[in-house]
Write a protein that holds these residues in place. Structure first.
Motif, PDB file in Angstrom:
ATOM      1  N   VAL A  83       0.408  -2.550  -9.699  1.00  0.00           N
ATOM      2  CA  VAL A  83      -1.006  -2.868  -9.491  1.00  0.00           C
ATOM      3  C   VAL A  83      -1.081  -4.307  -9.005  1.00  0.00           C
ATOM      4  N   PRO A  84      -2.090  -4.611  -8.161  1.00  0.00           N
ATOM      5  CA  PRO A  84      -2.217  -5.988  -7.676  1.00  0.00           C
ATOM      6  C   PRO A  84      -2.670  -6.923  -8.787  1.00  0.00           C
ATOM      7  N   SER A  85      -2.327  -8.187  -8.645  1.00  0.00           N
ATOM      8  CA  SER A  85      -2.658  -9.158  -9.689  1.00  0.00           C
ATOM      9  C   SER A  85      -4.136  -9.517  -9.694  1.00  0.00           C
ATOM     10  N   ASP A  86      -4.843  -9.311  -8.577  1.00  0.00           N
ATOM     11  CA  ASP A  86      -6.289  -9.541  -8.570  1.00  0.00           C
ATOM     12  C   ASP A  86      -6.961  -8.598  -7.570  1.00  0.00           C
ATOM     13  N   ASP A  87      -8.311  -8.503  -7.627  1.00  0.00           N
ATOM     14  CA  ASP A  87      -9.063  -7.555  -6.805  1.00  0.00           C
ATOM     15  C   ASP A  87      -9.054  -7.895  -5.323  1.00  0.00           C
ATOM     16  N   SER A  88      -8.831  -9.143  -4.981  1.00  0.00           N
ATOM     17  CA  SER A  88      -8.966  -9.555  -3.593  1.00  0.00           C
ATOM     18  C   SER A  88      -7.766  -9.167  -2.731  1.00  0.00           C
ATOM     19  N   GLN A  89      -6.708  -8.745  -3.345  1.00  0.00           N
ATOM     20  CA  GLN A  89      -5.502  -8.448  -2.579  1.00  0.00           C
ATOM     21  C   GLN A  89      -5.606  -7.085  -1.900  1.00  0.00           C
ATOM     22  N   ASP A  90      -5.158  -7.046  -0.683  1.00  0.00           N
ATOM     23  CA  ASP A  90      -5.095  -5.810   0.078  1.00  0.00           C
ATOM     24  C   ASP A  90      -3.628  -5.566   0.398  1.00  0.00           C
ATOM     25  N   ARG A 118      -0.657  -3.161   1.565  1.00  0.00           N
ATOM     26  CA  ARG A 118      -0.394  -1.941   2.329  1.00  0.00           C
ATOM     27  C   ARG A 118       1.079  -1.560   2.224  1.00  0.00           C
ATOM     28  N   LYS A 119       1.335  -0.294   2.486  1.00  0.00           N
ATOM     29  CA  LYS A 119       2.707   0.197   2.501  1.00  0.00           C
ATOM     30  C   LYS A 119       3.532  -0.664   3.459  1.00  0.00           C
ATOM     31  N   GLY A 120       4.684  -1.141   2.998  1.00  0.00           N
ATOM     32  CA  GLY A 120       5.567  -1.968   3.805  1.00  0.00           C
ATOM     33  C   GLY A 120       5.371  -3.463   3.609  1.00  0.00           C
ATOM     34  N   ASP A 121       4.266  -3.857   2.950  1.00  0.00           N
ATOM     35  CA  ASP A 121       4.048  -5.285   2.685  1.00  0.00           C
ATOM     36  C   ASP A 121       5.071  -5.796   1.660  1.00  0.00           C
ATOM     37  N   ALA A 122       5.437  -7.050   1.812  1.00  0.00           N
ATOM     38  CA  ALA A 122       6.310  -7.698   0.821  1.00  0.00           C
ATOM     39  C   ALA A 122       5.444  -8.126  -0.361  1.00  0.00           C
ATOM     40  N   VAL A 123       5.878  -7.801  -1.553  1.00  0.00           N
ATOM     41  CA  VAL A 123       5.150  -8.173  -2.771  1.00  0.00           C
ATOM     42  C   VAL A 123       6.113  -8.840  -3.744  1.00  0.00           C
ATOM     43  N   LYS A 124       5.563  -9.780  -4.511  1.00  0.00           N
ATOM     44  CA  LYS A 124       6.353 -10.470  -5.533  1.00  0.00           C
ATOM     45  C   LYS A 124       5.941  -9.936  -6.892  1.00  0.00           C
ATOM     46  N   ILE A 125       6.913  -9.632  -7.732  1.00  0.00           N
ATOM     47  CA  ILE A 125       6.646  -9.127  -9.084  1.00  0.00           C
ATOM     48  C   ILE A 125       6.352 -10.334  -9.973  1.00  0.00           C
ATOM     49  N   LEU A 126       5.126 -10.369 -10.510  1.00  0.00           N
ATOM     50  CA  LEU A 126       4.693 -11.505 -11.330  1.00  0.00           C
ATOM     51  C   LEU A 126       4.955 -11.285 -12.812  1.00  0.00           C
ATOM     52  N   VAL A 141       1.836  -7.234  -9.292  1.00  0.00           N
ATOM     53  CA  VAL A 141       2.414  -7.807  -8.084  1.00  0.00           C
ATOM     54  C   VAL A 141       1.375  -8.604  -7.291  1.00  0.00           C
ATOM     55  N   ARG A 142       1.873  -9.461  -6.405  1.00  0.00           N
ATOM     56  CA  ARG A 142       1.040 -10.247  -5.504  1.00  0.00           C
ATOM     57  C   ARG A 142       1.638 -10.114  -4.113  1.00  0.00           C
ATOM     58  N   LYS A 143       0.773  -9.950  -3.133  1.00  0.00           N
ATOM     59  CA  LYS A 143       1.231  -9.862  -1.744  1.00  0.00           C
ATOM     60  C   LYS A 143       1.831 -11.197  -1.345  1.00  0.00           C
ATOM     61  N   GLU A 144       3.008 -11.146  -0.764  1.00  0.00           N
ATOM     62  CA  GLU A 144       3.667 -12.345  -0.291  1.00  0.00           C
ATOM     63  C   GLU A 144       3.213 -12.641   1.126  1.00  0.00           C
ATOM     64  N   THR A 145       2.902 -13.872   1.391  1.00  0.00           N
ATOM     65  CA  THR A 145       2.536 -14.270   2.745  1.00  0.00           C
ATOM     66  C   THR A 145       3.782 -14.777   3.432  1.00  0.00           C
ATOM     67  N   GLN A 146       4.008 -14.302   4.628  1.00  0.00           N
ATOM     68  CA  GLN A 146       5.194 -14.722   5.366  1.00  0.00           C
ATOM     69  C   GLN A 146       4.843 -15.937   6.205  1.00  0.00           C
TER      70      GLN A 146
END
Length: 154
Positions: A121-128, A130-138, A147-152
């Motif tokens: 599940v995302p760490s907050d509501d604002s995260q979008d 998608r399949k294939g996105d890099a995420v960091k396990i918090l 998880v949180r979406k990682e920005t490249q």
């Protein structure tokens, strides 16, 4: 050498026996508690060679044991437990992985990691995410990965 041991009075042997018993207890429990009492018993055995005063022997035993427990046990535990390694699920925290599905607050999603499928599940509501996105396990909450979406940045 045999004469030396034969010449030791019973009171010294009692303290030596106490030290051996404390060492055996420490070996069985490994709690870093009995070892300090063993040291107190050894010092008391030395005192027993110098005096017949049982009060002095017991006082030395209590003082040495107490000082060692209070001042050196925390240091020894800190030193021995400093190499704790995260294992199992705890070792996942901080890793970056790829989302196997879309991950939403409402339905969650999935991550495949080392052959295991995890609910995420995302760490907050604002995260979008998608399949294939890099995420960091918090963190891990129950059986779900937060998880949180990682920005490249390239």
């Amino acid at each position: 050498m045999a004469e030396f041991f034969d010449a030791l009075p019973l009171k010294v042997w009692i303290w030596i026996a106490a030290a051996v018993i404390f060492l055996m207890i420490e070996g069985a429990t490994q709690g870093l508690t009995s070892i300090w009492f063993a040291a107190g018993a050894v010092v008391s055995a030395l005192v027993a060679m110098a005096t017949d005063n049982i009060i002095a022997q017991i006082a030395v035993f209590a003082a040495v044991s107490l000082v060692l427990v209070i001042f050196t046990r925390p240091l020894a535990q800190k030193k021995l437990n400093s190499r704790t390694v995260a294992t199992n699920a705890d070792s996942l925290i901080g890793r970056t992985v790829t989302a196997s599905t879309d991950i939403t607050r409402e339905n969650g999603g999935q991550i495949r990691l080392e052959g295991t499928v995890w609910t995420a599940v995302p760490s907050d509501d604002s995260q979008d995410i998608r399949k294939g996105d890099a995420v960091k396990i918090l963190k891990i909450k129950g059986v779900k990965l937060i998880v949180r979406k990682e920005t490249q940045l390239w």
